[in-house]
Design an enzyme around this catalytic site. Sequence first.
Site, PDB file in Angstrom:
ATOM      1  CD  GLU A 121      23.633 -54.283  72.767  1.00  0.00           C
ATOM      2  OE1 GLU A 121      24.602 -53.844  72.102  1.00  0.00           O
ATOM      3  OE2 GLU A 121      23.085 -53.644  73.689  1.00  0.00           O
ATOM      4  NE  ARG A 128      28.280 -50.855  86.865  1.00  0.00           N
ATOM      5  CZ  ARG A 128      27.450 -50.896  87.911  1.00  0.00           C
ATOM      6  NH1 ARG A 128      27.803 -50.387  89.082  1.00  0.00           N
ATOM      7  NH2 ARG A 128      26.256 -51.472  87.795  1.00  0.00           N
ATOM      8  CB  CYS A 150      24.350 -58.310  78.797  1.00  0.00           C
ATOM      9  SG  CYS A 150      22.954 -58.162  79.936  1.00  0.00           S
ATOM     10  CG  HIS A 210      21.140 -54.592  76.737  1.00  0.00           C
ATOM     11  ND1 HIS A 210      22.376 -54.586  76.119  1.00  0.00           N
ATOM     12  CD2 HIS A 210      21.335 -55.179  77.955  1.00  0.00           C
ATOM     13  CE1 HIS A 210      23.274 -55.130  76.926  1.00  0.00           C
ATOM     14  NE2 HIS A 210      22.670 -55.501  78.042  1.00  0.00           N
TER      15      HIS A 210
END
Length: 213
Positions: free
Chosen positions: A78, A88, A141, A165
């Site tokens: 990232e 979510r 995350c 990730h």
Amino acid sequence: MKLLITGFEPFGGEKVNPAWEAVNRLPENIDGMEIVKLQIPTVFKKSYEKLFVNIDKEKPDFVLCVGQAGGRYDITVERVAINMDDGRIPDNDGYQPVDTPIFEDGENAYFSNLPIKAMVEEIKKIEIPASVSNSAGTYVCNHIMYSLLYYISKNNLNTKGGFIHVPYINQQVMDKKETPFMELNTIVKALEIAVKAIKNYETDIKTAGGKEH
């Protein structure tokens, strides 16, 4: 030199989290770097509270957080974390923030100060798919990556930090047709190579790693 590496506990109904499974299998020393492993909860706020305590305790030169990105097929290093929680699904404590800043006094975004492109290129050299990612999402995350870089910045720490990730592992996709996965041993190898790159590249390399979308 010392690297603190974290992996999340399982979440979202999964029985395992490949991030922690891989982190937990890393050796105690990689290329002369002491490796300190830490499992953190998949919970907003509690995750960074545990991380901050261990940064203060261990005083690492580097911190690398690792998380699961179900649906991605490669190792994704990232680039940036944003100051926004937008879950979510609820976290493991049942909390589901919507459009909530992580730290009111933080920057809109913080960029990793690890050699992210060197990490990607070194992983690709051993024929493991890898790429730079420009979105860590808005779940725990991104929350932990942002919190890590915020803490480094606010406390003027001589520490470099970032986030990787990893995909699902095979046992997670038995009932998920056509969902990408990666063998756990492959993820462990990729993390070892990433750690070596962190140690060996004081500055990042210049190579194209952008995406059209």
